[in-house]
Design an enzyme around this catalytic site. Sequence first.
Site, PDB file in Angstrom:
ATOM      1  N   HIS A 177      -5.542   2.719   1.185  1.00  0.00           N
ATOM      2  CA  HIS A 177      -4.574   3.941   1.785  1.00  0.00           C
ATOM      3  C   HIS A 177      -4.965   4.679   2.992  1.00  0.00           C
ATOM      4  CE1 HIS A 177      -2.718   3.259  -2.099  1.00  0.00           C
ATOM      5  NE2 HIS A 177      -3.356   4.113  -2.749  1.00  0.00           N
ATOM      6  N   ASP A 213       0.747  -1.217  -0.038  1.00  0.00           N
ATOM      7  CA  ASP A 213      -0.003   0.057   0.165  1.00  0.00           C
ATOM      8  C   ASP A 213       0.917   1.283  -0.017  1.00  0.00           C
ATOM      9  OD1 ASP A 213      -1.421   2.355   0.921  1.00  0.00           O
ATOM     10  OD2 ASP A 213      -3.221   0.977   1.750  1.00  0.00           O
ATOM     11  N   HIS A 214       0.990   1.942  -1.166  1.00  0.00           N
ATOM     12  CA  HIS A 214       2.248   2.740  -1.282  1.00  0.00           C
ATOM     13  C   HIS A 214       2.154   3.991  -0.151  1.00  0.00           C
ATOM     14  CE1 HIS A 214      -0.253   5.260  -4.116  1.00  0.00           C
ATOM     15  NE2 HIS A 214       0.333   6.098  -3.807  1.00  0.00           N
TER      16      HIS A 214
HETATM   17  C1  BG6 Z   1      -3.224   4.817  -6.414  1.00  0.00           C
HETATM   18  C2  BG6 Z   1      -4.759   4.866  -6.983  1.00  0.00           C
HETATM   19  O1  BG6 Z   1      -3.282   3.732  -5.166  1.00  0.00           O
HETATM   20  O2  BG6 Z   1      -3.141   6.069  -5.720  1.00  0.00           O
HETATM   21  C3  BG6 Z   1      -4.851   6.097  -7.813  1.00  0.00           C
HETATM   22  O3  BG6 Z   1      -5.068   3.789  -7.514  1.00  0.00           O
HETATM   23  C4  BG6 Z   1      -4.343   7.444  -7.136  1.00  0.00           C
HETATM   24  O4  BG6 Z   1      -6.037   6.231  -8.495  1.00  0.00           O
HETATM   25  C5  BG6 Z   1      -3.255   7.153  -6.604  1.00  0.00           C
HETATM   26  O5  BG6 Z   1      -4.432   8.419  -8.133  1.00  0.00           O
HETATM   27  C6  BG6 Z   1      -2.911   8.332  -5.739  1.00  0.00           C
HETATM   28  O6  BG6 Z   1      -1.495   8.278  -5.075  1.00  0.00           O
HETATM   29  P1  BG6 Z   1      -0.821   9.432  -4.571  1.00  0.00           P
HETATM   30  O7  BG6 Z   1       0.778   8.982  -4.061  1.00  0.00           O
HETATM   31  O8  BG6 Z   1      -0.662  10.354  -5.627  1.00  0.00           O
HETATM   32  O9  BG6 Z   1      -1.467  10.159  -3.488  1.00  0.00           O
END
Ligand code: BG6
Length: 493
Positions: A243, A180-181
């Site tokens: 997230h 989960d980044h």
């Molecule tokens: C991803 C989603 O996991 O996270 C995308 O699939 C979203 O839809 C993205 O744009 C958002 O990531 P960050 O790091 O730009 O907030």
Amino acid sequence: MNNDKHIYTIFGASGDLTRRKLIPALYSLYVQNLLPDKFIILGAARSPLSNEDFRNIMKESILNSNEIHDKSSAEEFLKHLYYIGLQYDNPNDYIQLKEYLEKLRSKFDIPGNTIFYLSTPPSLYKVIPVHLAAVGLNETDDGWKRLIIEKPFGFDLQSAIELKDLLLKDWKEEQIYRIDHYLGKETVQNVLVTRFSNGIFEPLWNRNYIHHIEVTAAENIGIENRGGYYDSIGALRDMIQNHLLQVVGLISMEPPSSLEPLSIRNEILKVFQSLRPLRREEVAKYAVRGQYISSVINNETVKGYREEKNIKPDSKTETFAAIKFYIDNWRWGGVPFYIRTGKRLPTRVTEVVIHFKPTPHFLFTRKNIQEACNKLILRIQPDEGMLLEIGIKTPGAGFEVQNIDLDFRYSELAHQRIPGAYERLLHDTIRGDNTLFARTGEVIEAWKFLTPILEEWSNNPNVPLYGYPAGTWGPKEADNLFDDENQTWHFPC
Ligand code: BG6
């Protein structure tokens, strides 16, 4: 935890994520000397590419990325890249993959340590791990084996349970890294540090002093070229199930007994287990969904969601979701949490706002009660930092109070580079540290909590899907989630 020699295998190697995030992140680790002296990155995908083709595509992505790069280190790094074409559902191709891995290992003197990163469509999470296990690539006699799975882990509660059961037949829980980044973001991890390294916050971090908590993840982009994926997923599954609930977990967990991965993950699991279940008939009161419609922004017409590529013209998929919920435990009993996310909102910002309760009695002149509440804002991105809003005396006669900001920005930390989320997490997969990866129980609990909303939204035609013009803060009905009519969302500028 070591930086062992290993082979980093990426399935879906010709895809967008590999190009945009994974290879630049691995390269960044490489230039910082964070990879072992011997490693191979093996791309695997359906496209018939040669090693040279693969290296050339990745070279471009490295040079176009924001990572620190110079041409010669990029060339050196690219020598570690190899490629194998395969059909994901063909058992024979996995025999060939195994042979190729063995060949690379003996050529470069690398033991059996192998990572399998599934950067593929989610439907393949049920396919690839089973085939890998069928040829013994899950076995650990000759070195560790790790399976990295992107989100979404399942599509709903039932499918997540099925996927879990299927994977656990061949893989041990500690071999599975559910990425989960958001957990790789420095500022998300900082929630833990801010809370538990400062004596001044924790005593106030509970129902006695906190009025409510907001988490917002706003994006100004639309769905870009991901229509096919997004239309079957929607905002709740794309951002909230993973997230944002993970962020909530870190904000609301109890202090872990140590920094051991299990100790932290167990506390987050307890939070998820305490989420007050919603009944389907309550969904309308606690959740609001929206979909962006066309509008004009800066003299340019922006398409509505249903006009985007690969979107059904009558799509009911939400591009905005806001929910209110409670965590039924001793710390949080009665404190409302509000979370929202959306595409095509006015700006890109992710933040947590802790709204403290007002003082028991107003001694001084205040314009309104809202202003009398201190706020702590944890700015996750893009202007990473932290802000505490407090009242001070307005200079001059009398005792009028005005609010000021104690404001910290990460950009003020001289020479401190903030590593990208993937960089941190990929490094952890190599080191064997799964602290920042969701465990099965959490994922299942998160699905369980969201199931009534998902069911109601997909099965009850009377639940409104509000249109909101692209470039606005979503449907105004999201304001109705607040009990008090004077209360509203915090709108970051
Ligand atoms: C991803 C989603 O996991 O996270 C995308 O699939 C979203 O839809 C993205 O744009 C958002 O990531 P960050 O790091 O730009 O907030």
